[in-house]
Design a protein around this motif. Structure first.
Motif, PDB file in Angstrom:
ATOM      1  N   SER A   1     120.412 -23.420  70.973  1.00 30.07           N
ATOM      2  CA  SER A   1     121.098 -22.217  71.542  1.00 30.07           C
ATOM      3  C   SER A   1     121.203 -21.483  70.239  1.00 30.07           C
ATOM      4  O   SER A   1     121.451 -20.039  70.493  1.00 30.07           O
ATOM      5  CB  SER A   1     122.223 -22.415  72.197  1.00 30.07           C
ATOM      6  OG  SER A   1     123.094 -22.947  71.611  1.00 30.07           O
ATOM      7  N   LEU A   2     121.001 -21.903  69.075  1.00 27.17           N
ATOM      8  CA  LEU A   2     121.224 -20.994  67.793  1.00 27.17           C
ATOM      9  C   LEU A   2     119.744 -20.416  67.465  1.00 27.17           C
ATOM     10  O   LEU A   2     119.466 -19.778  66.662  1.00 27.17           O
ATOM     11  CB  LEU A   2     121.667 -22.087  66.699  1.00 27.17           C
ATOM     12  CG  LEU A   2     123.267 -22.364  67.024  1.00 27.17           C
ATOM     13  CD1 LEU A   2     123.643 -22.943  65.467  1.00 27.17           C
ATOM     14  CD2 LEU A   2     123.759 -21.174  67.282  1.00 27.17           C
ATOM     15  N   ALA A   3     118.787 -20.925  67.751  1.00 28.21           N
ATOM     16  CA  ALA A   3     117.412 -20.445  67.553  1.00 28.21           C
ATOM     17  C   ALA A   3     117.304 -18.920  67.724  1.00 28.21           C
ATOM     18  O   ALA A   3     116.687 -18.463  67.089  1.00 28.21           O
ATOM     19  CB  ALA A   3     116.300 -20.929  68.387  1.00 28.21           C
ATOM     20  N   PRO A   4     117.619 -18.255  68.836  1.00 27.37           N
ATOM     21  CA  PRO A   4     117.781 -16.859  68.848  1.00 27.37           C
ATOM     22  C   PRO A   4     118.477 -16.255  67.811  1.00 27.37           C
ATOM     23  O   PRO A   4     118.100 -14.986  67.185  1.00 27.37           O
ATOM     24  CB  PRO A   4     118.260 -16.367  70.213  1.00 27.37           C
ATOM     25  CG  PRO A   4     118.085 -17.635  70.925  1.00 27.37           C
ATOM     26  CD  PRO A   4     118.329 -18.947  70.025  1.00 27.37           C
ATOM     27  N   ARG A   5     119.428 -16.686  67.281  1.00 25.44           N
ATOM     28  CA  ARG A   5     120.325 -16.124  66.226  1.00 25.44           C
ATOM     29  C   ARG A   5     119.365 -16.379  65.118  1.00 25.44           C
ATOM     30  O   ARG A   5     119.330 -15.333  64.011  1.00 25.44           O
ATOM     31  CB  ARG A   5     121.641 -17.001  66.188  1.00 25.44           C
ATOM     32  CG  ARG A   5     122.564 -16.356  67.234  1.00 25.44           C
ATOM     33  CD  ARG A   5     124.007 -17.152  67.503  1.00 25.44           C
ATOM     34  NE  ARG A   5     124.556 -17.384  66.252  1.00 25.44           N
ATOM     35  CZ  ARG A   5     125.758 -18.161  65.873  1.00 25.44           C
ATOM     36  NH1 ARG A   5     125.973 -18.990  66.803  1.00 25.44           N
ATOM     37  NH2 ARG A   5     126.154 -18.092  64.854  1.00 25.44           N
ATOM     38  N   LEU A   6     118.810 -17.363  64.768  1.00 30.81           N
ATOM     39  CA  LEU A   6     118.172 -17.710  63.556  1.00 30.81           C
ATOM     40  C   LEU A   6     116.986 -16.545  63.407  1.00 30.81           C
ATOM     41  O   LEU A   6     116.695 -16.042  62.645  1.00 30.81           O
ATOM     42  CB  LEU A   6     117.526 -19.173  63.555  1.00 30.81           C
ATOM     43  CG  LEU A   6     118.247 -20.157  62.940  1.00 30.81           C
ATOM     44  CD1 LEU A   6     117.626 -21.439  63.051  1.00 30.81           C
ATOM     45  CD2 LEU A   6     118.294 -19.811  61.454  1.00 30.81           C
ATOM     46  N   LYS A   7     116.431 -16.366  64.711  1.00 28.96           N
ATOM     47  CA  LYS A   7     115.240 -15.687  64.454  1.00 28.96           C
ATOM     48  C   LYS A   7     115.675 -13.987  64.323  1.00 28.96           C
ATOM     49  O   LYS A   7     115.262 -13.032  63.712  1.00 28.96           O
ATOM     50  CB  LYS A   7     114.561 -15.427  66.100  1.00 28.96           C
ATOM     51  CG  LYS A   7     113.388 -14.699  66.139  1.00 28.96           C
ATOM     52  CD  LYS A   7     112.687 -14.909  67.527  1.00 28.96           C
ATOM     53  CE  LYS A   7     111.154 -14.380  67.634  1.00 28.96           C
ATOM     54  NZ  LYS A   7     110.490 -14.915  68.744  1.00 28.96           N
TER      55      LYS A   7
END
Length: 176
Positions: free
Chosen positions: A73-79
């Protein structure tokens, strides 16, 4: 047996089956209250709601093996932090890696392009307490630091020592 007896027997049998089926349905209803149902529903998004619940479980696990860069769920924040192009490049080149390590409230993982860590490498820091991400991107001996919400994660001890060695190596290669 006459018609009336057959009819009564059929009605009784049908009623009996109906009652039995209803009891089975009642038995299958969960015996939990609404709070525990909501808690179960939120467990899949616990990194968004409360990162400490699941992020500390990443310690000693592989970024690639956990699909952290693409399915967490942190992937979109990383992107969002890195921008689509840099994020896609990180996902593509995160081939050789270290597992997540924990130091106080900070998680760290490192990854690089296989057989070419000098060209592309990434240090990922997650401040679990403050729910912030920093990425140190080394590309062709140049360092770019990306800070979520401009929050500077305090890197100390062994994490700082390792990062400083990487910085020195980048400067040394750049001077050649």
């Amino acid at each position: 047996m006459n018609f009336k007896t057959k009819y009564i027997s059929l009605v009784l049998l049908s009623s009996f089956l109906l009652v039995c089926c209803k009891k089975e349905i009642i038995k299958s209803v969960p015996t939990t209250d609404s709070t525990s149902i909501k808690t179960e529903a939120l467990k899949t998004d616990s990194t968004v709601m409360n990162p400490t619940d699941s992020l500390y479980n990443l310690v000693d696990k592989s970024v690639i093996g956990t699909h952290f860069l693409t399915k967490s769920s942190l992937a979109p924040r990383l992107k969002k932090l890195m921008g689509t192009e840099d994020y896609d490049q990180m996902v593509k080149y995160w081939n050789t890696e270290t597992p997540f390590e924990k130091q106080e409230n900070i998680l760290h993982a490192w990854g690089c392009k296989q057989h070419d860590c000098n060209t592309y490498s990434y240090d990922l820091y997650i401040d679990v307490k403050n729910n912030k991400i920093n990425v140190y991107k080394f590309t062709e001996s140049k360092l770019t630091v990306l800070k979520e919400d401009n929050f500077d994660i305090e890197i100390k001890d062994n994490f700082l020592k390792d990062l400083n060695i990487k910085k020195e190596n980048a400067v040394t290669k750049d001077k050649k």
